[in-house]
Design a protein around this motif. Structure first.
Motif, PDB file in Angstrom:
ATOM      1  N   GLU A  38       8.088  -6.023  22.531  1.00  0.00           N
ATOM      2  CA  GLU A  38       8.413  -5.777  21.131  1.00  0.00           C
ATOM      3  C   GLU A  38       7.119  -5.664  20.336  1.00  0.00           C
ATOM      4  N   PHE A  39       7.014  -4.603  19.528  1.00  0.00           N
ATOM      5  CA  PHE A  39       5.801  -4.365  18.765  1.00  0.00           C
ATOM      6  C   PHE A  39       6.131  -4.128  17.296  1.00  0.00           C
ATOM      7  N   GLN A  40       5.206  -4.546  16.444  1.00  0.00           N
ATOM      8  CA  GLN A  40       5.282  -4.241  15.021  1.00  0.00           C
ATOM      9  C   GLN A  40       4.457  -2.980  14.807  1.00  0.00           C
ATOM     10  N   ILE A  41       5.099  -1.911  14.356  1.00  0.00           N
ATOM     11  CA  ILE A  41       4.417  -0.639  14.177  1.00  0.00           C
ATOM     12  C   ILE A  41       4.180  -0.389  12.693  1.00  0.00           C
ATOM     13  N   PHE A  42       2.935  -0.178  12.327  1.00  0.00           N
ATOM     14  CA  PHE A  42       2.537   0.113  10.952  1.00  0.00           C
ATOM     15  C   PHE A  42       2.158   1.595  10.876  1.00  0.00           C
ATOM     16  N   VAL A  43       2.643   2.293   9.860  1.00  0.00           N
ATOM     17  CA  VAL A  43       2.327   3.718   9.721  1.00  0.00           C
ATOM     18  C   VAL A  43       1.878   4.005   8.297  1.00  0.00           C
ATOM     19  N   SER A  44       0.788   4.745   8.181  1.00  0.00           N
ATOM     20  CA  SER A  44       0.315   5.228   6.892  1.00  0.00           C
ATOM     21  C   SER A  44       0.305   6.748   6.928  1.00  0.00           C
ATOM     22  N   LYS A  45       1.018   7.353   5.992  1.00  0.00           N
ATOM     23  CA  LYS A  45       1.094   8.812   5.906  1.00  0.00           C
ATOM     24  C   LYS A  45       0.336   9.267   4.664  1.00  0.00           C
ATOM     25  N   PRO A  46      -0.510  10.282   4.783  1.00  0.00           N
ATOM     26  CA  PRO A  46      -1.229  10.781   3.609  1.00  0.00           C
ATOM     27  C   PRO A  46      -0.271  11.268   2.525  1.00  0.00           C
ATOM     28  N   ILE A  99       0.853  -1.185   0.000  1.00  0.00           N
ATOM     29  CA  ILE A  99       0.000   0.000   0.000  1.00  0.00           C
ATOM     30  C   ILE A  99       0.887   1.232   0.000  1.00  0.00           C
ATOM     31  N   LYS A 100       0.714   2.082  -0.985  1.00  0.00           N
ATOM     32  CA  LYS A 100       1.550   3.268  -1.120  1.00  0.00           C
ATOM     33  C   LYS A 100       1.421   4.163   0.111  1.00  0.00           C
ATOM     34  N   GLY A 101       2.562   4.672   0.565  1.00  0.00           N
ATOM     35  CA  GLY A 101       2.558   5.585   1.699  1.00  0.00           C
ATOM     36  C   GLY A 101       2.571   4.898   3.048  1.00  0.00           C
ATOM     37  N   THR A 102       2.765   3.567   3.059  1.00  0.00           N
ATOM     38  CA  THR A 102       2.779   2.835   4.334  1.00  0.00           C
ATOM     39  C   THR A 102       4.151   2.232   4.585  1.00  0.00           C
ATOM     40  N   GLU A 103       4.442   2.004   5.842  1.00  0.00           N
ATOM     41  CA  GLU A 103       5.705   1.372   6.234  1.00  0.00           C
ATOM     42  C   GLU A 103       5.496   0.621   7.534  1.00  0.00           C
ATOM     43  N   GLN A 104       6.438  -0.260   7.863  1.00  0.00           N
ATOM     44  CA  GLN A 104       6.364  -0.976   9.123  1.00  0.00           C
ATOM     45  C   GLN A 104       7.755  -1.147   9.705  1.00  0.00           C
ATOM     46  N   SER A 105       7.815  -1.228  11.016  1.00  0.00           N
ATOM     47  CA  SER A 105       9.105  -1.364  11.699  1.00  0.00           C
ATOM     48  C   SER A 105       8.873  -2.007  13.062  1.00  0.00           C
ATOM     49  N   ILE A 106       9.960  -2.501  13.636  1.00  0.00           N
ATOM     50  CA  ILE A 106       9.918  -3.080  14.971  1.00  0.00           C
ATOM     51  C   ILE A 106      10.268  -1.988  15.981  1.00  0.00           C
ATOM     52  N   MET A 107       9.532  -1.936  17.073  1.00  0.00           N
ATOM     53  CA  MET A 107       9.801  -0.950  18.116  1.00  0.00           C
ATOM     54  C   MET A 107       9.759  -1.648  19.470  1.00  0.00           C
ATOM     55  N   HIS A 108      10.748  -1.365  20.312  1.00  0.00           N
ATOM     56  CA  HIS A 108      10.816  -1.952  21.644  1.00  0.00           C
ATOM     57  C   HIS A 108      10.391  -0.928  22.685  1.00  0.00           C
ATOM     58  N   SER A 109       9.699  -1.399  23.703  1.00  0.00           N
ATOM     59  CA  SER A 109       9.272  -0.506  24.778  1.00  0.00           C
ATOM     60  C   SER A 109      10.441  -0.234  25.717  1.00  0.00           C
ATOM     61  N   ILE A 163      -2.316   7.103  10.117  1.00  0.00           N
ATOM     62  CA  ILE A 163      -2.764   5.923  10.847  1.00  0.00           C
ATOM     63  C   ILE A 163      -1.532   5.245  11.433  1.00  0.00           C
ATOM     64  N   VAL A 164      -1.518   5.079  12.745  1.00  0.00           N
ATOM     65  CA  VAL A 164      -0.420   4.395  13.427  1.00  0.00           C
ATOM     66  C   VAL A 164      -0.983   3.109  14.012  1.00  0.00           C
ATOM     67  N   GLY A 165      -0.612   1.993  13.405  1.00  0.00           N
ATOM     68  CA  GLY A 165      -1.106   0.702  13.864  1.00  0.00           C
ATOM     69  C   GLY A 165      -0.114   0.035  14.795  1.00  0.00           C
ATOM     70  N   ILE A 166      -0.603  -0.440  15.926  1.00  0.00           N
ATOM     71  CA  ILE A 166       0.244  -1.139  16.894  1.00  0.00           C
ATOM     72  C   ILE A 166      -0.093  -2.627  16.816  1.00  0.00           C
ATOM     73  N   GLY A 167       0.856  -3.413  16.366  1.00  0.00           N
ATOM     74  CA  GLY A 167       0.627  -4.842  16.211  1.00  0.00           C
ATOM     75  C   GLY A 167       1.775  -5.656  16.776  1.00  0.00           C
ATOM     76  N   TYR A 168       1.871  -6.881  16.304  1.00  0.00           N
ATOM     77  CA  TYR A 168       2.856  -7.822  16.843  1.00  0.00           C
ATOM     78  C   TYR A 168       3.589  -8.514  15.706  1.00  0.00           C
ATOM     79  N   CYS A 169       4.706  -9.125  16.032  1.00  0.00           N
ATOM     80  CA  CYS A 169       5.518  -9.832  15.034  1.00  0.00           C
ATOM     81  C   CYS A 169       4.910 -11.200  14.768  1.00  0.00           C
ATOM     82  N   THR A 170       3.838 -11.210  14.022  1.00  0.00           N
ATOM     83  CA  THR A 170       3.124 -12.431  13.696  1.00  0.00           C
ATOM     84  C   THR A 170       2.566 -12.319  12.297  1.00  0.00           C
ATOM     85  N   ASN A 171       2.366 -13.450  11.631  1.00  0.00           N
ATOM     86  CA  ASN A 171       1.735 -13.452  10.318  1.00  0.00           C
ATOM     87  C   ASN A 171       0.217 -13.607  10.422  1.00  0.00           C
ATOM     88  N   GLY A 172      -0.267 -13.886  11.616  1.00  0.00           N
ATOM     89  CA  GLY A 172      -1.699 -14.033  11.817  1.00  0.00           C
ATOM     90  C   GLY A 172      -2.368 -12.705  12.116  1.00  0.00           C
TER      91      GLY A 172
END
Length: 282
Positions: free
Chosen positions: A33-41, A17-27, A86-95
């Motif tokens: 450990e969280f998978q962070i998804f970001v969509s920028k207009p 999806i254009k304008g989106t990215e994901q990265s790992i972020m630690h608390s 949109i800032v999505g907070i997820g996990y390192c999983t394929n499910g």
């Protein structure tokens, strides 16, 4: 079109999806450990900055929300939806979901007080909501603020099921952390006693601020038969908060014909208008 002609005329590879990215972020606390998804207009930010929606369970609904914003924000004067980060907070999983959400979205409570799991197995570790909120406030939000021009007066938290429970926890614990709260099918039965015990302190926190807060509680009609009384609990909370005259704009919506998961797309559509309507240029 057969396979060979498709290979000949189109590129191959994963769809992105254009304008989106994901990265790992630690608390910084709790060793999480969280998978962070970001969509920028694609559009330039308005003078006030982009509104931001923080989305829980991002592995399951990030793409749905991103596409809804992308399509509907083309005509904000008609849709009531403006471009937003949109800032999505997820996990390192394929499910679509991770069992780690049970820990992050819930408050500490004795095992004997938990509802029984449908298959009779023990619940995963739980009770980490306080540390998860610290991660959002002390780690994630500052990072998003450094990277993008955002509107600090238009921030939304969206959670569903246990994520809806956590959304309400944040509202009660730190009401001015966000301006808009979307709690879909909130699992209030997990920590219902805590909300009763916390109410006086919650009202005191509200009196210490002067910002506008809005809460949307959404459930699917078919959830009304669940033994957890999910719909009744959400409706009771909406009525109670409206009657306490606490200054929160509260809306309750039961979506006809929808169940616990199918309610997500219509809830997202409703949530976008609810959260972003004040940003629409007049």
């Amino acid at each position: 079109m057969n396979k060979s002609s498709m290979d000949k005329n189109t590129g191959s590879g994963e769809v992105t999806i254009k304008g989106t990215e994901q990265s790992i972020m630690h608390s910084s606390t709790g060793n999480r450990e969280f998978q962070i998804f970001v969509s920028k207009p694609l559009e330039e930010p308005p003078p006030s900055g982009y509104p931001v929606i923080y989305l829980l369970d991002a592995n399951s609904v990030f793409e749905t929300m991103v596409e809804a914003v992308r399509l509907q924000s083309r005509r904000p004067e008609k849709s009531g939806v403006v471009p937003a980060i949109i800032v999505g907070i997820g996990y390192c999983t394929n499910g679509p979901f991770s069992s780690e959400r049970y820990y992050d979205f819930t408050l500490p409570v004795a095992v004997t007080e938990l509802p029984k799991r449908p298959d009779g197995s023990p619940w995963p570790a739980h009770g980490g909501a306080e540390n998860f909120l610290k991660f959002i406030e002390e780690d994630l939000k500052p990072e998003i603020g450094k990277r993008f021009k955002i509107d600090h007066n238009s921030q939304t938290l969206f959670g569903h099921s246990l994520g809806g429970l956590f959304t309400l926890y944040v509202l009660y614990k730190n009401p001015y952390a966000f301006q808009n709260y979307i709690a879909g099918s909130p699992s209030l039965h997990w920590n219902k006693n805590w909300f009763h015990e916390e109410e006086e302190r919650f009202l005191s926190r509200l009196n210490q601020g002067n910002g506008d807060i809005s809460l949307l509680l959404g459930v699917g009609e078919q959830e009304g038969t669940h033994k957890s009384r999910m719909n009744e609990n959400a409706l009771e909370l909406s009525i109670h908060l409206s009657m306490t005259d606490c200054g929160i704009n509260v809306q309750f919506k039961e979506f006809e014909g929808e169940g616990h998961l199918s309610v997500l797309p219509p809830l997202i559509n409703r949530a976008l208008r609810f959260a972003l309507k004040e940003n629409v240029p007049s």
